[in-house]
Design a protein around this motif. Structure first.
Motif, short mmCIF file in Angstrom:
data_model
loop_
_atom_site.label_atom_id
_atom_site.label_comp_id
_atom_site.label_asym_id
_atom_site.label_seq_id
_atom_site.Cartn_x
_atom_site.Cartn_y
_atom_site.Cartn_z
N PHE A 177 0.84 -1.20 0.00
CA PHE A 177 0.00 0.00 0.00
C PHE A 177 0.88 1.25 0.00
CE2 PHE A 177 0.62 -1.77 4.23
CZ PHE A 177 1.06 -0.70 4.97
N ARG A 178 0.24 2.38 -0.33
CA ARG A 178 0.93 3.67 -0.27
C ARG A 178 0.75 4.26 1.11
NH1 ARG A 178 2.50 5.87 -5.13
NH2 ARG A 178 1.83 4.64 -6.94
N LEU A 179 1.78 4.95 1.58
CA LEU A 179 1.73 5.64 2.86
C LEU A 179 2.27 7.04 2.61
CD1 LEU A 179 1.12 4.86 5.92
CD2 LEU A 179 3.59 4.52 6.16
N SER A 180 1.49 8.06 2.99
CA SER A 180 1.92 9.43 2.70
C SER A 180 2.74 10.01 3.85
CB SER A 180 0.69 10.33 2.48
OG SER A 180 -0.01 9.91 1.33
N ARG A 181 3.58 10.95 3.51
CA ARG A 181 4.41 11.65 4.50
C ARG A 181 3.53 12.16 5.63
NH1 ARG A 181 6.66 17.22 4.64
NH2 ARG A 181 8.49 17.09 5.99
N GLY A 182 3.90 11.88 6.86
CA GLY A 182 3.16 12.34 8.02
C GLY A 182 2.19 11.31 8.58
N GLU A 183 1.79 10.37 7.74
CA GLU A 183 0.91 9.31 8.24
C GLU A 183 1.70 8.34 9.12
OE1 GLU A 183 -2.52 8.95 4.77
OE2 GLU A 183 -0.75 7.66 4.61
N VAL A 242 15.70 10.14 5.89
CA VAL A 242 14.84 9.48 6.88
C VAL A 242 13.54 9.03 6.20
CG1 VAL A 242 13.62 9.70 9.07
CG2 VAL A 242 15.80 10.88 8.74
N MET A 243 13.24 7.75 6.29
CA MET A 243 11.99 7.21 5.74
C MET A 243 10.91 7.12 6.82
SD MET A 243 12.87 4.21 3.02
CE MET A 243 12.69 4.73 1.30
N PHE A 244 11.28 6.67 8.01
CA PHE A 244 10.34 6.51 9.12
C PHE A 244 10.96 7.03 10.41
CE2 PHE A 244 9.18 2.67 6.55
CZ PHE A 244 7.81 2.82 6.47
N THR A 245 10.11 7.50 11.32
CA THR A 245 10.49 7.66 12.73
C THR A 245 9.67 6.66 13.53
OG1 THR A 245 10.94 10.01 12.41
CG2 THR A 245 10.60 9.25 14.68
N GLU A 291 8.17 9.62 6.92
CA GLU A 291 8.79 10.94 6.77
C GLU A 291 8.91 11.34 5.30
OE1 GLU A 291 8.80 12.58 9.34
OE2 GLU A 291 9.13 11.26 11.06
N MET A 292 8.43 10.46 4.41
CA MET A 292 8.33 10.79 2.98
C MET A 292 7.21 9.90 2.43
SD MET A 292 11.58 8.76 1.22
CE MET A 292 12.89 9.43 2.24
N ASP A 293 6.75 10.19 1.24
CA ASP A 293 5.74 9.34 0.61
C ASP A 293 6.38 7.99 0.27
OD1 ASP A 293 4.01 11.46 0.83
OD2 ASP A 293 4.12 12.02 -1.31
N LEU A 294 5.69 6.93 0.66
CA LEU A 294 6.30 5.60 0.56
C LEU A 294 5.37 4.59 -0.10
CD1 LEU A 294 7.65 5.40 4.24
CD2 LEU A 294 9.05 5.69 2.18
#
Lengths: 225, 225
Positions: free
Chosen positions: A25-31, A85-88, A178-181
């Motif tokens: 699935f897609r995950l948007s920055r900030g989600e 950074v991709m995730f926190t 931290e970015m669209d993934l």
């Protein structure tokens, strides 16, 4: 006119990944992706690619480099091969996840399991290949995954031992994008990693803070008034 | 007619990788790459791709999986992302190499070193990019490298610590190629990994056993007569 119901997974009604399967699935920055072990002692493999450029991928090596630890938990950042950074990692109920080992594959079951195990055995690698295929990501692009809830121990001589996961029913790991993934996520297929059983993995996505604010849903927003 | 001299590097006259630089070359199945630390306490980063299909790459995760150890030495096999054996480790004088961390990059010097270090600093990543470019291999294809002679310690809490290499002058690691490969090799550019100094790395290639036999050069061949 019929209103279209909102069927997005939520905490009350998470999406369920069936045992020995996976999804993409897609995950948007900030989600924030919330990964839950609903029954306990179940590993989930996670991989991610930058949505705008799938040549950028989640890197175990860069993540180890910059965090200076093999055990990642709340507050750590997960890096791409391009050192972005991709995730926190936010809430972590378990504190034991693995970033050393690759997703189980047909060869894993041939090389490390009793004879006959490999035949027709589902694998995290196969499930990730299927999960990423609709996004044009090729099997050879899948590197070492973040193995959520996987309990890998390293002894003083460097020997690796896979223990039963220490996750209990309902425990979770939260990862803020931290970015669209593009994300692939599995309920791990390897009995040796899940204390001998195959269970599901649940997940849902929390909206980005600004979206929550727009909906009037967050404490922060209320406090700023 | 002038005979063309044989200028291939040998044990007596190895090829030298200058401090903070790197090189790329083809290695055929059966050949053995000998990597030497000529002055001691110097790391060499190594990456390899299948020569006939550079989408197949040397995988830290598969190698950890199948050897069940993070410390690789004589007798261990190094695997590709497709779970095929790329190298067998033969003679290892040192017994401490790292496969956890990625090659040092401009971002390594920005994030982990004192301010100002990064500016114009050579890096293993940059040197590998240059080494692989003539073979059509892109920067984003470079994953976690085998960091030969790098002394990475993992404590009980999972913290990573880079100690001075334990390699002494002239010590070596021998890697036999189990398929045709494109190899990148560096003399590491990061002072923190080499006990504060930058030194060269030496290497040469031993021919495959059958080639040695054809030349009448091996003990084995003599014994078979």
């Amino acid at each position: 006119m019929t209103q279209i119901p909102d069927l997005r997974p939520t905490e009350q009604r998470p999406a369920r990944i069936a045992p020995q399967s996976g999804t993409g699935f897609r995950l948007s920055r900030g989600e924030t992706l919330v990964v839950i072990d609903p029954m306990g002692e179940q590993v989930a493999d996670l991989m991610a690619f930058a949505a705008d450029e799938p040549a950028e991928w989640l890197s175990s090596g860069r993540t180890f480099d910059y965090n200076e630890t093999i055990y990642l938990t709340s507050g750590h950042k997960l890096y791409s091969n391009r050192s972005r950074v991709m995730f926190t990692l936010l809430r972590d109920d378990v504190g034991r996840h693995d970033f050393l080992l690759t997703p189980c594959s047909p060869e894993t079951f041939e090389l490390l399991y009793p004879p006959g195990t490999a035949e027709g055995h589902p694998s995290c690698f196969g499930n990730l290949v299927a999960a990423f295929a609709p996004f044009g990501i090729q099997p050879d692009q899948i590197p070492t995954t973040l193995n959520i809830f996987m309990n890998v121990l390293v002894d003083a001589s460097g020997r690796l031992h896979i223990g039963p996961p220490v996750s209990r029913p309902g425990q979770r790991l939260e990862l803020r994008a931290e970015m669209d993934l593009i994300v692939g996520l599995t309920a791990c297929s390897a009995e040796g990693s899940n204390n001998g059983t195959f269970k599901p993995i649940d997940f849902y996505v929390l909206p980005a803070k600004e979206d929550q604010s727009r909906l009037g849903g967050t404490q922060d927003r209320k406090h700023s008034h």
